[in-house]
Design a protein around this motif. Structure first.
Motif, PDB file in Angstrom:
ATOM      1  N   LEU A  69       0.831  -1.201   0.000  1.00 59.25           N
ATOM      2  CA  LEU A  69       0.000   0.000   0.000  1.00 59.25           C
ATOM      3  C   LEU A  69       0.863   1.247   0.000  1.00 59.25           C
ATOM      4  O   LEU A  69       1.756   1.405   0.827  1.00 59.25           O
ATOM      5  CB  LEU A  69      -0.915   0.025   1.227  1.00 59.25           C
ATOM      6  CG  LEU A  69      -1.901  -1.125   1.373  1.00 59.25           C
ATOM      7  CD1 LEU A  69      -2.657  -1.004   2.697  1.00 59.25           C
ATOM      8  CD2 LEU A  69      -2.858  -1.163   0.206  1.00 59.25           C
ATOM      9  N   VAL A  77       3.453   6.816   1.701  1.00 58.69           N
ATOM     10  CA  VAL A  77       2.403   6.291   2.576  1.00 58.69           C
ATOM     11  C   VAL A  77       1.638   7.441   3.228  1.00 58.69           C
ATOM     12  O   VAL A  77       2.242   8.402   3.717  1.00 58.69           O
ATOM     13  CB  VAL A  77       3.017   5.364   3.653  1.00 58.69           C
ATOM     14  CG1 VAL A  77       1.956   4.871   4.623  1.00 58.69           C
ATOM     15  CG2 VAL A  77       3.727   4.189   2.993  1.00 58.69           C
ATOM     16  N   ASP A  81      -3.618   4.841   3.316  1.00 59.20           N
ATOM     17  CA  ASP A  81      -3.054   3.483   3.290  1.00 59.20           C
ATOM     18  C   ASP A  81      -3.359   2.750   4.590  1.00 59.20           C
ATOM     19  O   ASP A  81      -3.695   1.568   4.572  1.00 59.20           O
ATOM     20  CB  ASP A  81      -1.549   3.542   3.044  1.00 59.20           C
ATOM     21  CG  ASP A  81      -1.234   4.173   1.703  1.00 59.20           C
ATOM     22  OD1 ASP A  81      -1.677   3.631   0.678  1.00 59.20           O
ATOM     23  OD2 ASP A  81      -0.579   5.232   1.692  1.00 59.20           O
TER      24      ASP A  81
END
Length: 95
Positions: A69, A77, A81
């Motif tokens: 993710l 990130v 996520d």
């Protein structure tokens, strides 16, 4: 979405022991009893992905699902996520 710092990511990962941070993404790997169970989980996860408008990089080999993710628009990130990781956790390891 704003990209999280590595410190923020590591702090948030304390709630997600099955996930790791590397290569600018959080990664999880989940093993199921068989292919059918793995594919079933992937189908349920797909509905969550659509609801959140956030789609993982993922693959599966027989009974193992590997997920990465990262929010591409933010270049790393984000909280988005972690929101999807939480939904995935609730599907693959319901309490």
């Amino acid at each position: 979405m704003i990209k999280l710092s590595e410190q923020d990511i590591e702090a948030k990962l304390l709630r997600f022991p099955d996930w790791e941070y590397y290569d600018n993404a959080i990664h999880g790997e989940f093993e199921f009893e068989n292919f059918k169970d793995c594919f079933s989980a992937m189908s349920r996860i797909a509905f969550e992905c659509e609801a959140l408008n956030h789609h993982p990089d993922w693959s599966n080999v027989y009974n193992v699902l590997t997920i990465s993710l990262s929010t591409h628009d933010a270049g790393g990130v984000t909280n988005k996520d972690f929101k999807l990781a939480e939904a995935i956790e609730n599907i693959v390891e319901p309490e």
